[in-house]
Design a protein around this motif. Structure first.
Motif, short mmCIF file in Angstrom:
data_model
loop_
_atom_site.label_atom_id
_atom_site.label_comp_id
_atom_site.label_asym_id
_atom_site.label_seq_id
_atom_site.Cartn_x
_atom_site.Cartn_y
_atom_site.Cartn_z
N LEU A 79 -29.79 -42.06 -0.21
CA LEU A 79 -29.50 -43.48 0.04
C LEU A 79 -30.78 -44.31 0.08
CD1 LEU A 79 -26.60 -43.37 2.65
CD2 LEU A 79 -26.49 -43.89 0.22
N HIS A 80 -31.84 -43.77 0.67
CA HIS A 80 -33.11 -44.49 0.72
C HIS A 80 -33.67 -44.70 -0.69
CE1 HIS A 80 -36.91 -45.91 2.30
NE2 HIS A 80 -37.51 -45.08 1.46
N VAL A 81 -33.68 -43.65 -1.48
CA VAL A 81 -34.19 -43.77 -2.85
C VAL A 81 -33.34 -44.74 -3.65
CG1 VAL A 81 -34.49 -42.51 -5.03
CG2 VAL A 81 -35.35 -41.54 -2.89
N LEU A 82 -32.03 -44.64 -3.52
CA LEU A 82 -31.13 -45.48 -4.30
C LEU A 82 -31.27 -46.96 -3.93
CD1 LEU A 82 -28.81 -45.69 -6.37
CD2 LEU A 82 -27.25 -45.41 -4.45
N PHE A 83 -31.13 -47.28 -2.64
CA PHE A 83 -31.08 -48.68 -2.24
C PHE A 83 -32.45 -49.31 -2.05
CE2 PHE A 83 -26.79 -47.35 -0.95
CZ PHE A 83 -26.07 -48.30 -1.66
N VAL A 84 -33.38 -48.60 -1.44
CA VAL A 84 -34.67 -49.20 -1.11
C VAL A 84 -35.64 -49.12 -2.29
CG1 VAL A 84 -36.64 -49.07 0.45
CG2 VAL A 84 -34.33 -48.73 1.34
N ILE A 85 -35.72 -47.98 -2.94
CA ILE A 85 -36.72 -47.81 -3.99
C ILE A 85 -36.20 -48.28 -5.36
CG2 ILE A 85 -38.11 -46.11 -5.24
CD1 ILE A 85 -38.28 -44.55 -2.59
N LEU A 86 -35.06 -47.79 -5.79
CA LEU A 86 -34.58 -48.12 -7.12
C LEU A 86 -33.97 -49.52 -7.21
CD1 LEU A 86 -32.99 -44.72 -8.18
CD2 LEU A 86 -35.19 -45.65 -8.85
N LEU A 87 -33.06 -49.85 -6.30
CA LEU A 87 -32.39 -51.15 -6.37
C LEU A 87 -33.13 -52.25 -5.63
CD1 LEU A 87 -28.70 -49.97 -5.92
CD2 LEU A 87 -29.85 -50.64 -8.03
N ARG A 88 -34.08 -51.88 -4.77
CA ARG A 88 -34.90 -52.84 -4.00
C ARG A 88 -34.04 -53.81 -3.21
NH1 ARG A 88 -40.26 -53.75 -7.59
NH2 ARG A 88 -40.30 -51.64 -8.39
N VAL A 89 -33.04 -53.26 -2.52
CA VAL A 89 -32.18 -54.07 -1.67
C VAL A 89 -32.91 -54.32 -0.36
CG1 VAL A 89 -29.97 -54.10 -0.44
CG2 VAL A 89 -30.12 -53.05 -2.70
N PRO A 90 -33.05 -55.60 0.05
CA PRO A 90 -33.72 -55.87 1.33
C PRO A 90 -32.80 -55.53 2.51
CG PRO A 90 -32.96 -57.91 0.32
CD PRO A 90 -32.66 -56.81 -0.66
N LEU A 91 -33.11 -54.43 3.19
CA LEU A 91 -32.23 -53.96 4.26
C LEU A 91 -32.83 -54.21 5.65
CD1 LEU A 91 -31.09 -50.58 2.71
CD2 LEU A 91 -29.78 -52.68 2.92
#
Length: 92
Positions: A79-91
């Motif tokens: 989930l970290h790689v998908l949302f934070v690194i690849l998609l760059r979603v500001p969480l």
């Protein structure tokens, strides 16, 4: 007449009755998931995901320490790689 279309029901086919432990486990699951959502702006995604999955595994009866460390770690990392690194979603 309907036996050709619908098989006969047996007691093993029926679901278990609702119990107090099942209802309390449902309530605890909802509280854990609501806390998970509330912690999004407080802690990092991988940390709250790891803790939430460990709590849910403990609640539903998993006790093997390898499972309690490896499975949540894999889920949190994906989930970290998908949302934070690849998609760059500001969480946060």
């Amino acid at each position: 007449m309907t036996t050709n279309v619908l098989p006969a029901r047996e007691t093993k086919d029926l679901p278990n009755p609702v119990t107090g432990w099942g209802l309390s486990r449902l309530a605890i699951t909802l509280v854990v998931l609501i806390c998970y959502l509330a912690m999004f702006n407080v802690l990092q995604l991988w940390l709250i995901t790891f803790v939430t999955i460990v709590l849910l595994l403990l609640l539903f009866g998993f006790r093997d320490w390898k499972l309690l460390l490896v499975f949540p770690g894999i889920i949190a990392a994906v989930l970290h790689v998908l949302f934070v690194i690849l998609l760059r979603v500001p969480l946060g």
